[in-house]
Design an enzyme around this catalytic site. Structure first.
Site, PDB file in Angstrom:
ATOM      1  N   SER A 186       8.053   1.117  -3.607  1.00 31.27           N
ATOM      2  CA  SER A 186       7.617   2.511  -3.660  1.00 31.27           C
ATOM      3  C   SER A 186       8.828   3.439  -3.499  1.00 31.27           C
ATOM      4  CB  SER A 186       6.545   2.761  -2.592  1.00 31.27           C
ATOM      5  OG  SER A 186       5.899   3.984  -2.795  1.00 31.27           O
TER       6      SER A 186
ATOM      7  N   GLU B   5      -2.121   0.501 -10.644  1.00 32.48           N
ATOM      8  CA  GLU B   5      -1.567   1.498  -9.735  1.00 32.48           C
ATOM      9  C   GLU B   5      -1.837   2.901 -10.267  1.00 32.48           C
ATOM     10  OE1 GLU B   5       2.374   0.801  -8.175  1.00 32.48           O
ATOM     11  OE2 GLU B   5       2.471  -1.142  -9.173  1.00 32.48           O
TER      12      GLU B   5
ATOM     13  N   HIS C 210      -0.953  -0.599  -5.956  1.00 29.37           N
ATOM     14  CA  HIS C 210       0.366  -0.252  -5.427  1.00 29.37           C
ATOM     15  C   HIS C 210       0.715  -1.045  -4.169  1.00 29.37           C
ATOM     16  CE1 HIS C 210       3.828   2.437  -5.163  1.00 29.37           C
ATOM     17  NE2 HIS C 210       3.575   2.580  -3.864  1.00 29.37           N
TER      18      HIS C 210
END
Length: 293
Positions: A175, A234, A276
């Site tokens: 991320s 995601e 995610h």
């Protein structure tokens, strides 16, 4: 300074579908636990210690191989969000890679993620104001200063404890950590041998990474390995899910752009059915193999 074991090993309940999303840090987190320290591997010695650099304190987690080190030092995997990474590692993963030193770069917190610190340290200067962190007075754009601390005093503190081969170190980040991994590749490609950006927030700050890519220096000698992984399910927190599963267009475009460079060996792996947060630990098998190669 090493924390007392009782304080260090406190309760943690991870929410796998959300973990490591930048917005997660705006929610209440339970303290993290570290099962790896309760059931350590036969292959590695485990420790953790705090280092202060430029008035900021970081918690470094270290899994050092028990065998005699090679003359040049151990290959190493450097994992951002080190608290979360070491809370999810298990003995079997390390025992499968007995010749790999694993380092977690974290923060002196009880939780898995420090949202404000990772936003400050992992991101480039945004071209547009990010929406994450509003109301919490988050700062962004400190990735260059953090990289100087990482490769300077933090690296020096590690060198005092374990011999590492500077030519065989790899950087992993998820991320915002993936953003930092890409920013390091784009600004200082020789800093690591391999880069593993996992579900990077590639559209951060109105295309800050894409702007960096336009002026990125090339490696003069040799090449770097790039392993980019992301899920096909995601989407940004607070936005509707796409009608059909598909990987992030921003991330795929940036991966294709990097693949056109002659000094990089780029692999882009789409993890089917994963959101995610789930890509965090799902990336470990391929990342460890590449780091030890």
């Amino acid at each position: 300074m090493i924390l007392p074991r009782r304080r260090f090993l406190t309760m943690f309940a991870a929410v796998a579908s959300c973990a490591a999303v930048p917005a997660l840090a705006q929610r209440r987190q339970l303290p993290a636990t570290f099962p790896l320290f309760d059931a350590p591997p036969a292959s590695h010695r485990l420790t953790h210690f705090d280092v202060t650099a430029e008035g900021l304190t970081y918690r470094l987690f270290l899994a050092r191989p028990r065998a005699e080190a090679p003359a040049a030092g151990w290959p190493s995997l450097w994992m951002l969000d080190g608290n979360a990474a070491f809370s999810r590692l298990d003995a079997a993963r390390l025992e499968a890679h007995p010749g790999l030193a694993v380092i977690g770069i974290g923060y002196p917190i009880e939780e898995a993620f420090d949202g404000a610190s990772r936003a400050r340290d992992y991101t480039p200067v945004p071209l547009e104001t990010p929406t994450h962190g509003r109301g919490r007075d988050w700062q962004f754009g400190g990735q260059e200063a953090f990289r100087a601390r990482l490769l300077g005093p933090l690296s020096a503190a590690l060198a005092e404890r374990v011999p590492l081969d500077p030519a065989r170190r790899s950087l992993w980040g998820h991320s915002y950590g993936g953003v930092f991994t890409l920013a390091t590749l784009l600004q200082d490609p020789g800093a690591f041998r391999a880069y593993m950006p996992i579900s990077p927030t590639a559209g951060f700050g109105g295309g800050a990474l894409q702007a960096m890519a336009s002026e990125a220096p090339r490696l003069q000698d040799g090449s770097a390995e790039v392993l980019m992984m992301l899920g096909d399910s995601e989407h940004r927190s607070g936005t509707p899910e796409p009608a059909e599963p598909r990987p992030s267009p921003d991330t795929m475009e940036l991966g294709a752009r990097l693949a056109r460079r002659g000094d990089l060996n780029v692999q882009v792996k789409v993890l089917e059915g994963l959101g995610h947060g789930a890509t965090f630990a799902a990336s470990f098998p391929r990342s460890f193999v590449l780091a030890e190669a």
